[in-house]
Design an enzyme around this catalytic site. Structure first.
Site, short mmCIF file in Angstrom:
data_model
loop_
_atom_site.label_atom_id
_atom_site.label_comp_id
_atom_site.label_asym_id
_atom_site.label_seq_id
_atom_site.Cartn_x
_atom_site.Cartn_y
_atom_site.Cartn_z
N ARG A 118 0.85 -1.18 0.00
CA ARG A 118 0.00 0.00 0.00
C ARG A 118 0.90 1.24 0.00
O ARG A 118 1.96 1.24 0.63
CB ARG A 118 -0.90 0.03 1.25
CG ARG A 118 -2.04 -0.98 1.22
CD ARG A 118 -3.11 -0.64 0.18
NE ARG A 118 -4.22 -1.59 0.16
CZ ARG A 118 -4.34 -2.59 -0.70
NH1 ARG A 118 -3.42 -2.80 -1.62
NH2 ARG A 118 -5.40 -3.39 -0.66
N HIS A 141 -0.92 0.40 -9.75
CA HIS A 141 -1.61 -0.53 -8.83
C HIS A 141 -2.14 -1.76 -9.59
O HIS A 141 -3.34 -2.05 -9.58
CB HIS A 141 -2.75 0.17 -8.08
CG HIS A 141 -3.14 -0.56 -6.82
ND1 HIS A 141 -3.59 0.07 -5.68
CD2 HIS A 141 -3.15 -1.89 -6.52
CE1 HIS A 141 -3.87 -0.82 -4.76
NE2 HIS A 141 -3.61 -2.03 -5.25
N1 LIG Z 1 -0.51 -4.05 -5.27
C1 LIG Z 1 -1.39 -5.00 -5.43
O1 LIG Z 1 -1.87 -5.22 -6.55
C2 LIG Z 1 -1.81 -5.86 -4.26
C3 LIG Z 1 -2.55 -7.02 -4.50
C4 LIG Z 1 -2.89 -7.83 -3.41
C5 LIG Z 1 -2.51 -7.48 -2.13
N2 LIG Z 1 -1.80 -6.34 -1.92
C6 LIG Z 1 -1.37 -5.98 -0.56
O2 LIG Z 1 -0.55 -7.02 -0.02
C7 LIG Z 1 -0.84 -7.13 1.37
C8 LIG Z 1 -0.39 -8.47 1.91
O3 LIG Z 1 -1.21 -9.51 1.44
P1 LIG Z 1 -1.13 -11.00 2.03
O4 LIG Z 1 -2.29 -11.73 1.48
O5 LIG Z 1 0.23 -11.58 1.82
O6 LIG Z 1 -1.33 -10.70 3.59
P2 LIG Z 1 -1.21 -11.74 4.82
O7 LIG Z 1 -1.33 -13.14 4.33
O8 LIG Z 1 -2.15 -11.26 5.85
O9 LIG Z 1 0.29 -11.54 5.32
C9 LIG Z 1 0.71 -10.38 5.96
C10 LIG Z 1 2.13 -10.57 6.49
O10 LIG Z 1 2.56 -9.33 7.08
C11 LIG Z 1 3.00 -9.59 8.41
N3 LIG Z 1 2.73 -8.44 9.29
C12 LIG Z 1 1.55 -7.80 9.51
N4 LIG Z 1 1.72 -6.79 10.41
C13 LIG Z 1 3.02 -6.82 10.76
C14 LIG Z 1 3.80 -6.05 11.66
N5 LIG Z 1 3.27 -5.04 12.37
N6 LIG Z 1 5.10 -6.35 11.78
C15 LIG Z 1 5.65 -7.37 11.08
N7 LIG Z 1 4.96 -8.15 10.21
C16 LIG Z 1 3.67 -7.87 10.05
C17 LIG Z 1 2.19 -10.78 8.85
O11 LIG Z 1 2.81 -11.37 9.98
P3 LIG Z 1 2.19 -12.69 10.69
O12 LIG Z 1 2.50 -13.82 9.75
O13 LIG Z 1 2.92 -12.79 11.97
O14 LIG Z 1 0.71 -12.43 10.80
C18 LIG Z 1 2.23 -11.64 7.58
O15 LIG Z 1 3.45 -12.32 7.47
C19 LIG Z 1 -2.35 -6.88 1.42
O16 LIG Z 1 -2.75 -6.47 2.71
C20 LIG Z 1 -2.55 -5.81 0.39
O17 LIG Z 1 -2.45 -4.53 1.00
C21 LIG Z 1 -1.44 -5.53 -2.97
#
Ligand SMILES: NC(=O)c1ccc[n+]([C@@H]2O[C@H](COP(=O)([O-])OP(=O)(O)OC[C@H]3O[C@@H](n4cnc5c(N)ncnc54)[C@H](OP(=O)(O)O)[C@@H]3O)[C@@H](O)[C@H]2O)c1
Length: 302
Positions: A217, A265
């Protein structure tokens, strides 16, 4: 069950016919109604949740739920699932690999040299000599990390609670990831803890000559600090897919910065062809009284 499809970003025509075919006994509607029990949402129009008094389940059609959780009308006790779409995960893996290889193989430099009509081979670096730090090793970070390991890169993964993934060195100390990463990829959810996490202080902790890829983001990055780090030469390049204000203002200095690669994006788009079976499965799970896949932890904020 009556199911609402509410999105200003996802075209209903790409979803409804296939959803209706997969769930012929359910009824899909485009306008909120008191008897709607399930809502499929991505940037829903204003005053959507206010008109759904009997809602039992919310399925996001996006992987990130930061905007949804910030909606003040979001009902408090209704479970929310975010989308876990294999097509999006594959797309994100391809996007990050493309940027990593562009930087690793110095194509970003050769583009600059081409603009100057300069023929100048640069020293080659081996994949095993590069350390790539992943901020976030969830659904996306794990898939990306595995793909990078398979290409021979050293991969560090930073997460909140720590994790074990074959081939990835998983750490919870942010300072260590920053200090060791030649290239940093942000795949964090946007929460109060991760907002503006990539700031001047973080860039100064990274090795000189490092690179940043942000596909999470825009608000994870302090854009002004990034420009200073790039213009001073401390960071060599940034690949940015997301911005604090989207669409990016035509006046933004980022557009003209030769050290920045911009995409609008699109790192991973919701893909109805692969997402639909996941959405249908979640509706069936909830119908059976089971927890949906991708259940959002409202306290953690993702
Ligand atoms: N640009 C694009 O087109 C696009 C597309 C899809 C998604 N995204 C973005 O990508 C993000 C991630 O997606 P995802 O599905 O991989 O999410 P996810 O499965 O929820 O994984 C999030 C990761 O971040 C870690 N995390 C969260 N808060 C943290 C903190 N304060 N300190 C350290 N680590 C932290 C989590 O740790 P834990 O394992 O300990 O919970 C987990 O490893 C989405 O939220 C979205 O904003 C962007």
């Amino acid at each position: 069950v009556k199911i609402l499809f509410a999105s200003t970003s996802e075209p209903a025509g790409r979803w409804i016919p296939a959803l209706q075919a997969a769930l012929p006994d359910d009824r899909f509607v485009l306008e909120p109604a008191p008897d709607v029990e399930v809502a499929l949402v991505a940037q829903p129009p204003p005053r959507t949740f206010e008109r759904l008094p009997h809602l039992k389940f919310i399925q996001s059609l996006w992987m990130g739920v930061d905007q949804l959780l910030a909606n003040p009308a979001l009902p408090r006790r209704v479970p929310i699932a975010r989308l876990l779409d294999p097509g999006m995960i594959a797309a994100m893996t391809e996007t990050v690999l493309a940027h990593v290889l562009d930087w690793h193989r110095l194509h970003f430099r050769y583009r600059e040299q081409q603009a100057q009509r300069l023929w100048k081979p640069l020293p080659q670096v081996l994949a095993g000599e590069r350390t790539i730090g992943l901020l976030g090793i969830g659904e996306l970070g794990t898939a990306v990390g595995r793909a990078l390991c398979a290409r021979g890169f050293r991969v560090l993964g930073w997460s909140r609670r720590g994790k074990q993934v074959d081939g990835i060195e998983c750490i919870t100390d942010r300072n260590e990831v920053l200090a060791r990463s030649d290239l940093l990829v942000c795949m964090l959810p946007l929460t109060p803890q991760t907002r503006r996490i990539l700031n001047a202080q973080a860039f100064s902790q990274m090795p000189e000559g490092a690179c940043l890829i942000n596909v999470a983001r825009g608000a994870h990055v302090v854009e002004r600090d990034l420009v200073v780090a790039l213009d001073s030469g401390w960071l060599t390049h940034a690949y940015l897919d997301v911005f604090e204000n989207e669409p990016l203002d035509p006046e933004s200095p980022l557009w003209g910065n030769p050290r920045v690669t911009i995409t609008p994006h699109v790192a991973a788009l919701t893909e109805p062809r692969t997402a639909l079976p996941k959405v249908v499965e979640n509706i069936e799970r909830v119908r059976r009284g089971e927890a949906p896949e991708g259940l959002v932890d409202r306290v953690a904020g993702y």
